[in-house]
Scaffold this active site. Structure first.
Site, PDB file in Angstrom:
ATOM      1  N   LYS A 188     -40.841   8.010  16.110  1.00 25.41           N
ATOM      2  CA  LYS A 188     -40.834   8.591  14.755  1.00 25.41           C
ATOM      3  C   LYS A 188     -39.802   7.887  13.895  1.00 25.41           C
ATOM      4  O   LYS A 188     -38.620   7.870  14.182  1.00 25.41           O
ATOM      5  CB  LYS A 188     -40.538  10.091  14.751  1.00 25.41           C
ATOM      6  CG  LYS A 188     -40.899  10.656  13.372  1.00 25.41           C
ATOM      7  CD  LYS A 188     -40.238  11.950  13.005  1.00 25.41           C
ATOM      8  CE  LYS A 188     -38.864  11.828  12.444  1.00 25.41           C
ATOM      9  NZ  LYS A 188     -38.768  11.155  11.116  1.00 25.41           N
ATOM     10  N   GLU A 263     -27.626   9.370  20.485  1.00 31.57           N
ATOM     11  CA  GLU A 263     -26.589   8.507  19.910  1.00 31.57           C
ATOM     12  C   GLU A 263     -26.337   9.058  18.530  1.00 31.57           C
ATOM     13  O   GLU A 263     -27.227   9.016  17.668  1.00 31.57           O
ATOM     14  CB  GLU A 263     -27.092   7.054  19.891  1.00 31.57           C
ATOM     15  CG  GLU A 263     -25.963   6.058  19.776  1.00 31.57           C
ATOM     16  CD  GLU A 263     -25.655   5.702  18.342  1.00 31.57           C
ATOM     17  OE1 GLU A 263     -24.687   6.282  17.797  1.00 31.57           O
ATOM     18  OE2 GLU A 263     -26.376   4.881  17.768  1.00 31.57           O
ATOM     19  N   CYS A 297     -22.860   4.127  12.396  1.00 32.66           N
ATOM     20  CA  CYS A 297     -22.275   5.229  13.173  1.00 32.66           C
ATOM     21  C   CYS A 297     -20.949   4.814  13.801  1.00 32.66           C
ATOM     22  O   CYS A 297     -20.077   5.641  14.017  1.00 32.66           O
ATOM     23  CB  CYS A 297     -23.259   5.719  14.219  1.00 32.66           C
ATOM     24  SG  CYS A 297     -23.926   4.376  15.189  1.00 32.66           S
ATOM     25  N   GLU A 397     -17.620  12.476   9.281  1.00 25.52           N
ATOM     26  CA  GLU A 397     -18.266  11.180   9.078  1.00 25.52           C
ATOM     27  C   GLU A 397     -18.821  11.115   7.653  1.00 25.52           C
ATOM     28  O   GLU A 397     -19.662  11.931   7.275  1.00 25.52           O
ATOM     29  CB  GLU A 397     -19.406  11.032  10.091  1.00 25.52           C
ATOM     30  CG  GLU A 397     -20.070   9.681  10.035  1.00 25.52           C
ATOM     31  CD  GLU A 397     -21.120   9.504  11.121  1.00 25.52           C
ATOM     32  OE1 GLU A 397     -21.912  10.428  11.357  1.00 25.52           O
ATOM     33  OE2 GLU A 397     -21.129   8.420  11.738  1.00 25.52           O
TER      34      GLU A 397
HETATM   35  P1  ADP Z   1     -29.738  11.940   8.170  1.00 23.60           P
HETATM   36  O1  ADP Z   1     -29.229  13.296   7.789  1.00 23.60           O
HETATM   37  O2  ADP Z   1     -28.775  10.889   7.915  1.00 23.60           O
HETATM   38  O3  ADP Z   1     -31.099  11.608   7.632  1.00 23.60           O
HETATM   39  P2  ADP Z   1     -30.689  12.854  10.706  1.00 23.60           P
HETATM   40  O4  ADP Z   1     -29.930  12.944  11.953  1.00 23.60           O
HETATM   41  O5  ADP Z   1     -31.078  14.145  10.076  1.00 23.60           O
HETATM   42  O6  ADP Z   1     -29.848  11.959   9.743  1.00 23.60           O
HETATM   43  O7  ADP Z   1     -32.003  11.985  10.903  1.00 23.60           O
HETATM   44  C1  ADP Z   1     -32.200  11.059  11.927  1.00 23.60           C
HETATM   45  C2  ADP Z   1     -33.624  11.150  12.401  1.00 23.60           C
HETATM   46  O8  ADP Z   1     -33.838  12.451  12.919  1.00 23.60           O
HETATM   47  C3  ADP Z   1     -34.678  10.964  11.310  1.00 23.60           C
HETATM   48  O9  ADP Z   1     -35.798  10.286  11.857  1.00 23.60           O
HETATM   49  C4  ADP Z   1     -35.042  12.389  10.947  1.00 23.60           C
HETATM   50  O10 ADP Z   1     -36.339  12.517  10.402  1.00 23.60           O
HETATM   51  C5  ADP Z   1     -34.966  13.059  12.299  1.00 23.60           C
HETATM   52  N1  ADP Z   1     -34.749  14.504  12.244  1.00 23.60           N
HETATM   53  C6  ADP Z   1     -34.130  15.226  11.287  1.00 23.60           C
HETATM   54  N2  ADP Z   1     -34.138  16.536  11.567  1.00 23.60           N
HETATM   55  C7  ADP Z   1     -34.811  16.669  12.750  1.00 23.60           C
HETATM   56  C8  ADP Z   1     -35.168  17.771  13.577  1.00 23.60           C
HETATM   57  N3  ADP Z   1     -34.849  19.022  13.261  1.00 23.60           N
HETATM   58  N4  ADP Z   1     -35.844  17.520  14.717  1.00 23.60           N
HETATM   59  C9  ADP Z   1     -36.162  16.267  15.071  1.00 23.60           C
HETATM   60  N5  ADP Z   1     -35.868  15.189  14.328  1.00 23.60           N
HETATM   61  C10 ADP Z   1     -35.198  15.366  13.179  1.00 23.60           C
END
Ligand code: ADP
Length: 495
Positions: A188, A263, A297, A397
């Site tokens: 994804k 990570e 990161c 962060e």
């Molecule tokens: P940011 O806030 O910087 O976008 P995230 O950690 O939320 O960082 O996003 C990293 C990845 O995790 C993206 O691909 C995002 O779509 C996905 N993501 C965000 N929320 C969820 C969730 N609840 N479950 C699974 N994947 C998620």
């Protein structure tokens, strides 16, 4: 399902917009899309299909079918390695276009996208291609009455969720070892930056991977990401992203006790002792926080400097930032810093800058928006002084071009400040004293230590964190352990 695009550097291409399932691009089940924005101009680039939970079901079913199919399951490691090498070759042939797509979608300088990101992606696939027929089990001597051995088996269907800061690298770090070990994947993409990997999906098909081995979907985290993490037919989740989302992922994955690697975030320290080569420390302090618009990161976002050289360091560091951190159009070769990836990130970074001011830190440099020709999510590179350990800018962060510089007086205090964080990803030490360098390296609570450099990522060397920076390792040989199960086989030889 596709659109013709042209980038400011004159490159044109056909951009796929669908979900890549079973080696074909398909629309989302309800037709929903996400519009991706060029962060340099704030203009729309295109709208890309976004997976629903139903689409995730389809992608997982494709991956499960491929996992059982002899066209993949019966391949030898050598044959899987050949496919990975072919993919690396194809990416190399298309690297200038893929770097162009990345710069358009993400805002990172083209030179970095090409010479750093794409170069790393190609190396990662070649590295794991080489491992595909060299990752085997053991024979364990258990005496004459037993013949015992282990085999390494793929885990199964792996859900992989990646962020927007390094869309190509994060995909390669996950796909490389997963495919090397014989797994199948649903990847994804981050909804902010889906274009480069959707383009690359075509190359996966062209390389000859059977349908369903690699499925690539764009989608919202809370919808497609969460559906993937909770899916009962997914065996493993590998996630890179924020610590808050990583914790959510871990909780959701517990439902079916999935194998997880995470990570997540960091607040990495960079310690400069008074015997350091100051110019070297200045150079890497700048690279360590200001590269990739600070969206790393492992960014060394807390610079701890011995009090004796603090003023001298600060003067040189500010001069370095001012001379190297050239903001501008990421397609211009002179540009070091492009825009933050999205408006949301831009606003988040600016809100941290405000919080630093409110909590009493001094802005020694930058501290404001820096639009180029009135547009774009640009933030001036920002240096904070008079930072106290309780401040948010020292603890949280920021994920932007913002650094806190703090003085220390003893080695003990430097280590205490370095470890005063819930994170434990990267760390850097500058000293000419070999013994001290190795002593302090052992004392720092982090997954990685750079001595006399910063953010030196290398596909041959394990990458990952301790504390709330993650679980498991990517890159290097240890990444293979994240994508294999070890099966023990006991043969009774006694009559
Ligand atoms: P940011 O806030 O910087 O976008 P995230 O950690 O939320 O960082 O996003 C990293 C990845 O995790 C993206 O691909 C995002 O779509 C996905 N993501 C965000 N929320 C969820 C969730 N609840 N479950 C699974 N994947 C998620």
């Amino acid at each position: 399902m596709e659109v013709q695009l042209t980038a400011p550097n004159g490159k044109t291409w056909t951009q796929p917009l669908g979900l890549f399932i079973n080696n074909e691009f398909v629309p989302s089940s309800n037709g929903q899309k996400i519009t991706t924005i060029n962060p340099t101009t704030e203009e729309e680039i295109c709208s890309v299909y976004a997976a629903t939970a139903e689409d995730v079901d389809k992608a997982v079913a494709a991956a499960r079918k491929a996992f059982k199919d002899p066209s993949w399951r019966k391949l030898s490691g050598t044959e899987r390695g050949a496919l990975l090498n072919k993919l690396a070759d194809l990416i190399e042939q298309h690297q200038e276009l893929i770097a162009t797509i990345e710069t358009l979608d993400n805002g990172k300088p083209y030179s970095a996208a090409l010479n750093e990101d794409l170069a790393d992606v190609i190396s990662v696939f070649r590295y794991y291609a080489g491992f595909a027929d060299k990752n085997f089990g053991q024979v364990i001597d258990a005496g004459p009455d037993k013949f015992a051995y282990t085999v390494k088996e793929p885990i199964g269907v792996c859900g992989q969720i990646i962020p927007w800061n390094y869309p190509m690298d994060m995909a390669a770090w996950k796909l490389g070892p997963a495919l090397c070990c014989g797994n199948t994947v649903v990847l994804k993409l981050a909804e902010q930056t889906p274009l480069s990997m959707l383009y690359t999906a075509q190359l996966i098909k062209e390389a000859g991977f059977p349908p369903g081995v690699v499925n690539i979907i764009n989608g919202h985290g809370r919808e497609a990401g969460a559906a993937l993490v909770q899916h009962p037919d997914v065996d493993k989740i590998a996630f890179t992203g924020s610590t808050a989302t990583g914790k959510e992922v871990m909780k959701m994955a517990a439902g079916t006790m999935k194998n997880v690697t995470l990570e997540t975030g960091g607040k990495s320290p960079l310690i400069i002792f008074d015997d350091a080569d100051l110019d070297l420390a200045v150079k890497w302090s700048h690279i360590g926080i200001m590269s990739n618009q600070g969206q790393i990161c492992t960014a060394t976002s807390r610079i701890l400097v011995h009090e004796k050289i603090y003023d001298q360091f600060l003067t040189k560091f500010k001069a370095q930032v001012q001379s190297i951190s050239v903001l501008g159009d990421p397609f211009e070769p002179s540009t070091f810093q492009g825009p933050q990836v999205t408006k949301a990130q831009y606003e988040r970074v600016l809100s941290y800058i405000r919080s630093g001011q409110e909590e009493g830190a001094t802005i020694a440099l930058g501290g404001e928006p820096a639009p180029q020709k009135g547009k774009g999510f640009f933030v001036a590179p920002t240096v904070f002084t008079n930072v106290k350990p309780h401040m948010k800018i020292f603890r949280e962060e920021i994920f932007g071009p913002c650094v806190a510089v703090v003085a220390f007086s003893t080695e003990e205090e430097a280590i205490q400040l370095a470890n005063d964080t819930t994170y434990g990803l990267g760390s850097a030490i500058f000293t000419r004293d070999l013994v001290r360098a190795h002593r302090v390296a052992r004392e720092i609570e982090a997954g990685m230590v750079w001595i006399n450099s910063s953010n030196d990522s290398d596909f041959r060397i394990p990458f990952g964190g301790v504390k709330q920076s993650g679980i498991g390792r990517e890159l290097g040989e240890p990444a293979l352990a994240s994508y294999c199960n070890i099966k023990a086989i006991h043969v009774n030889m006694a009559t």
